[in-house]
Design a protein around this motif. Structure first.
Motif, PDB file in Angstrom:
ATOM      1  N   SER A 132     -10.053  39.011  -5.312  1.00 14.42           N
ATOM      2  CA  SER A 132     -10.600  37.707  -4.923  1.00 14.42           C
ATOM      3  C   SER A 132     -12.112  37.842  -4.805  1.00 14.42           C
ATOM      4  O   SER A 132     -12.630  38.945  -4.581  1.00 14.42           O
ATOM      5  CB  SER A 132     -10.013  37.263  -3.586  1.00 14.42           C
ATOM      6  N   PRO A 133     -12.857  36.744  -4.952  1.00 17.63           N
ATOM      7  CA  PRO A 133     -14.321  36.833  -4.877  1.00 17.63           C
ATOM      8  C   PRO A 133     -14.825  37.502  -3.595  1.00 17.63           C
ATOM      9  O   PRO A 133     -15.769  38.285  -3.637  1.00 17.63           O
ATOM     10  CB  PRO A 133     -14.769  35.376  -4.962  1.00 17.63           C
ATOM     11  N   ALA A 134     -14.201  37.222  -2.473  1.00 16.88           N
ATOM     12  CA  ALA A 134     -14.645  37.832  -1.218  1.00 16.88           C
ATOM     13  C   ALA A 134     -14.454  39.345  -1.238  1.00 16.88           C
ATOM     14  O   ALA A 134     -15.251  40.082  -0.649  1.00 16.88           O
ATOM     15  CB  ALA A 134     -13.886  37.224  -0.041  1.00 16.88           C
ATOM     16  N   GLN A 190     -14.503  41.136  -4.049  1.00 14.74           N
ATOM     17  CA  GLN A 190     -15.322  41.689  -5.122  1.00 14.74           C
ATOM     18  C   GLN A 190     -16.693  42.123  -4.618  1.00 14.74           C
ATOM     19  O   GLN A 190     -17.235  43.125  -5.077  1.00 14.74           O
ATOM     20  CB  GLN A 190     -15.520  40.657  -6.229  1.00 14.74           C
ATOM     21  N   ILE A 191     -17.245  41.374  -3.682  1.00 18.74           N
ATOM     22  CA  ILE A 191     -18.624  41.619  -3.236  1.00 18.74           C
ATOM     23  C   ILE A 191     -18.835  43.051  -2.773  1.00 18.74           C
ATOM     24  O   ILE A 191     -19.772  43.717  -3.246  1.00 18.74           O
ATOM     25  CB  ILE A 191     -19.044  40.585  -2.177  1.00 18.74           C
ATOM     26  N   PRO A 192     -18.013  43.598  -1.858  1.00 23.31           N
ATOM     27  CA  PRO A 192     -18.251  44.994  -1.445  1.00 23.31           C
ATOM     28  C   PRO A 192     -18.119  45.985  -2.594  1.00 23.31           C
ATOM     29  O   PRO A 192     -18.834  46.994  -2.642  1.00 23.31           O
ATOM     30  CB  PRO A 192     -17.192  45.254  -0.374  1.00 23.31           C
ATOM     31  N   GLN A 193     -17.219  45.695  -3.529  1.00 22.36           N
ATOM     32  CA  GLN A 193     -17.060  46.589  -4.675  1.00 22.36           C
ATOM     33  C   GLN A 193     -18.308  46.593  -5.554  1.00 22.36           C
ATOM     34  O   GLN A 193     -18.766  47.647  -5.988  1.00 22.36           O
ATOM     35  CB  GLN A 193     -15.835  46.170  -5.506  1.00 22.36           C
ATOM     36  N   TYR A 194     -18.847  45.404  -5.808  1.00 19.91           N
ATOM     37  CA  TYR A 194     -20.056  45.307  -6.626  1.00 19.91           C
ATOM     38  C   TYR A 194     -21.256  45.929  -5.913  1.00 19.91           C
ATOM     39  O   TYR A 194     -22.088  46.581  -6.539  1.00 19.91           O
ATOM     40  CB  TYR A 194     -20.348  43.855  -6.993  1.00 19.91           C
ATOM     41  N   GLU A 195     -21.341  45.738  -4.593  1.00 19.74           N
ATOM     42  CA  GLU A 195     -22.449  46.338  -3.840  1.00 19.74           C
ATOM     43  C   GLU A 195     -22.381  47.863  -3.875  1.00 19.74           C
ATOM     44  O   GLU A 195     -23.403  48.535  -4.033  1.00 19.74           O
ATOM     45  CB  GLU A 195     -22.449  45.832  -2.406  1.00 19.74           C
ATOM     46  N   ALA A 196     -21.169  48.418  -3.746  1.00 20.12           N
ATOM     47  CA  ALA A 196     -21.014  49.880  -3.807  1.00 20.12           C
ATOM     48  C   ALA A 196     -21.370  50.399  -5.194  1.00 20.12           C
ATOM     49  O   ALA A 196     -22.048  51.429  -5.318  1.00 20.12           O
ATOM     50  CB  ALA A 196     -19.580  50.264  -3.431  1.00 20.12           C
ATOM     51  N   ALA A 197     -20.945  49.702  -6.233  1.00 23.85           N
ATOM     52  CA  ALA A 197     -21.276  50.123  -7.592  1.00 23.85           C
ATOM     53  C   ALA A 197     -22.783  50.042  -7.823  1.00 23.85           C
ATOM     54  O   ALA A 197     -23.376  50.941  -8.429  1.00 23.85           O
ATOM     55  CB  ALA A 197     -20.534  49.263  -8.609  1.00 23.85           C
ATOM     56  N   TYR A 198     -23.410  48.984  -7.321  1.00 18.38           N
ATOM     57  CA  TYR A 198     -24.859  48.820  -7.458  1.00 18.38           C
ATOM     58  C   TYR A 198     -25.591  49.984  -6.785  1.00 18.38           C
ATOM     59  O   TYR A 198     -26.521  50.558  -7.358  1.00 18.38           O
ATOM     60  CB  TYR A 198     -25.272  47.484  -6.839  1.00 18.38           C
ATOM     61  N   GLN A 199     -25.148  50.340  -5.578  1.00 22.17           N
ATOM     62  CA  GLN A 199     -25.792  51.441  -4.865  1.00 22.17           C
ATOM     63  C   GLN A 199     -25.620  52.757  -5.617  1.00 22.17           C
ATOM     64  O   GLN A 199     -26.564  53.532  -5.741  1.00 22.17           O
ATOM     65  CB  GLN A 199     -25.225  51.561  -3.441  1.00 22.17           C
ATOM     66  N   THR A 200     -24.434  52.984  -6.155  1.00 20.47           N
ATOM     67  CA  THR A 200     -24.191  54.200  -6.935  1.00 20.47           C
ATOM     68  C   THR A 200     -25.106  54.252  -8.153  1.00 20.47           C
ATOM     69  O   THR A 200     -25.702  55.290  -8.458  1.00 20.47           O
ATOM     70  CB  THR A 200     -22.716  54.268  -7.382  1.00 20.47           C
TER      71      THR A 200
END
Length: 77
Positions: free
Chosen positions: A52-54, A56-66
């Motif tokens: 769900s969009p809610a 997805q946000i932590p997943q995208y933020e973790a990938a961005y940080q990596t």
């Protein structure tokens, strides 16, 4: 008399994709250049597409940080 209006793509055009989640990139799309951290981040983003969009946000933020950390180490090399 003109033909009745029918919504949809113009004649000869490509139809719109069906609604719903679209397949995201996979690790195999990366080609020959491989980096384990980047591969993991790309796969995490692909997996997040089904959430769900809610969620997805932590997943995208973790990938961005990596990706930021990985690029920083590449720049230092």
């Amino acid at each position: 008399m003109s033909a009745p209006f029918r919504p949809g793509p113009p004649p000869g055009g490509r139809p719109a994709p069906p609604p719903g989640p679209r397949p995201g990139p996979t690790v195999d799309d990366a080609g020959e250049a491989r980096h384990p951290a980047v591969d993991a981040a790309v796969q995490a983003m692909a997996n997040a597409a089904a959430l769900s969009p809610a969620d997805q946000i932590p997943q995208y933020e973790a990938a961005y940080q990596t990706l930021r950390e990985t690029l920083a180490t590449i720049d230092q090399a």
